[in-house]
Write a protein that holds these residues in place. Structure first.
Motif, PDB file in Angstrom:
ATOM      1  N   ALA A  89       0.843  -1.195   0.000  1.00  0.00           N
ATOM      2  CA  ALA A  89       0.000   0.000   0.000  1.00  0.00           C
ATOM      3  C   ALA A  89       0.878   1.245   0.000  1.00  0.00           C
ATOM      4  N   ASP A  90       0.430   2.259  -0.718  1.00  0.00           N
ATOM      5  CA  ASP A  90       1.154   3.522  -0.767  1.00  0.00           C
ATOM      6  C   ASP A  90       0.791   4.338   0.467  1.00  0.00           C
ATOM      7  N   LEU A  91       1.679   4.361   1.442  1.00  0.00           N
ATOM      8  CA  LEU A  91       1.413   5.067   2.687  1.00  0.00           C
ATOM      9  C   LEU A  91       1.384   6.581   2.500  1.00  0.00           C
ATOM     10  N   THR A  92       1.940   7.065   1.405  1.00  0.00           N
ATOM     11  CA  THR A  92       1.947   8.514   1.183  1.00  0.00           C
ATOM     12  C   THR A  92       0.627   9.011   0.594  1.00  0.00           C
ATOM     13  N   ALA A  93      -0.182   8.131   0.021  1.00  0.00           N
ATOM     14  CA  ALA A  93      -1.400   8.553  -0.689  1.00  0.00           C
ATOM     15  C   ALA A  93      -2.366   9.345   0.198  1.00  0.00           C
ATOM     16  N   PRO A  94      -2.724   8.873   1.413  1.00  0.00           N
ATOM     17  CA  PRO A  94      -3.668   9.669   2.208  1.00  0.00           C
ATOM     18  C   PRO A  94      -3.061  11.001   2.649  1.00  0.00           C
ATOM     19  N   VAL A  95      -1.774  11.007   2.917  1.00  0.00           N
ATOM     20  CA  VAL A  95      -1.104  12.248   3.327  1.00  0.00           C
ATOM     21  C   VAL A  95      -1.103  13.227   2.161  1.00  0.00           C
ATOM     22  N   ARG A  96      -0.752  12.752   0.996  1.00  0.00           N
ATOM     23  CA  ARG A  96      -0.725  13.605  -0.192  1.00  0.00           C
ATOM     24  C   ARG A  96      -2.118  14.208  -0.442  1.00  0.00           C
ATOM     25  N   ASP A 146       8.052   9.103   2.544  1.00  0.00           N
ATOM     26  CA  ASP A 146       7.781   7.905   3.334  1.00  0.00           C
ATOM     27  C   ASP A 146       9.050   7.597   4.118  1.00  0.00           C
ATOM     28  N   ASP A 147       8.991   7.781   5.434  1.00  0.00           N
ATOM     29  CA  ASP A 147      10.153   7.568   6.294  1.00  0.00           C
ATOM     30  C   ASP A 147      10.244   6.139   6.802  1.00  0.00           C
ATOM     31  N   GLY A 148       9.293   5.293   6.439  1.00  0.00           N
ATOM     32  CA  GLY A 148       9.289   3.909   6.888  1.00  0.00           C
ATOM     33  C   GLY A 148       8.548   3.741   8.202  1.00  0.00           C
ATOM     34  N   ASP A 149       8.221   2.510   8.513  1.00  0.00           N
ATOM     35  CA  ASP A 149       7.524   2.154   9.756  1.00  0.00           C
ATOM     36  C   ASP A 149       6.249   2.960   9.986  1.00  0.00           C
ATOM     37  N   VAL A 169       0.762   6.656   9.746  1.00  0.00           N
ATOM     38  CA  VAL A 169      -0.158   6.011   8.817  1.00  0.00           C
ATOM     39  C   VAL A 169      -0.228   4.530   9.169  1.00  0.00           C
ATOM     40  N   VAL A 170      -1.428   4.006   9.247  1.00  0.00           N
ATOM     41  CA  VAL A 170      -1.656   2.595   9.555  1.00  0.00           C
ATOM     42  C   VAL A 170      -2.505   1.986   8.441  1.00  0.00           C
TER      43      VAL A 170
END
Length: 176
Positions: free
Chosen positions: A23-30, A111-114, A142-143
């Motif tokens: 999953a792209d963890l940056t998508a909701p933040v973006r 995305d800094d990881g974890d 992000v979870v």
């Protein structure tokens, strides 16, 4: 073929949510940062996009964050108009980190990881006589819920240090 079958068996036995690594963890933040940026564009007054709309609270934020937002909405920092029972729980824009600001410039999402995603942008340049106004920096936790990356918390960075949890501030305001 045996390796493929073993891989499929392994995938089917993994705990739910572990396949969300893709999953792209940056998508909701973006989405949240770009929606906020649109609200701060020159000439955008009156056409504000609701960053914390009900639809986004269900889709882009965790259930825990949405619950804290709803509870805090019952105790907004201003008087509600007669007949209304909820209001915006902030007296500032929590993404822009203020009541006043400039159009967003140089937006970066990392995305800094974890499960940590950092958003950096300059929304103070119109106040500075120089071009080196400091960036606004937010750390998003992000979870994965129901197979989708969602924002669980937001931490503004203040003087190089992680500031207060926005979710915890909402919970305190909501009486939790």
């Amino acid at each position: 073929m045996k390796m493929l079958r073993a891989g499929l068996v392994l995938l089917s036995t993994m705990a739910p949510g572990t396949c969300a690594l893709a999953a792209d963890l940056t998508a909701p933040v973006r989405e949240i940062v770009e929606a906020t940026a649109r609200n701060w564009e020159e000439g955008s007054s009156g056409s504000e996009e609701k960053v914390f709309s009900e639809e986004r609270l269900k889709r882009v934020f965790s259930a825990d964050f949405a619950a804290a937002f709803h509870a805090a909405s019952k105790n907004p920092p201003f008087d509600l108009p007669e007949g209304e029972t909820t209001g915006f729980p902030f007296d500032y824009d929590p993404i822009a980190q203020g009541q006043d600001g400039c159009p967003f410039k140089n937006i970066r999402i990392e995305d800094d990881g974890d499960g940590q995603v950092t958003a950096l942008f300059n929304n103070r340049s119109c106040y500075s006589e120089t071009t080196d106004a400091p960036d606004t920096v937010l750390i998003f936790h992000v979870v994965t819920e129901k197979g989708h990356a969602v924002i669980d918390d937001i931490y503004p960075v203040v003087d190089g240090n992680s500031g207060n949890s926005i979710k915890q501030d909402l919970k305190a305001q909501g009486g939790e």
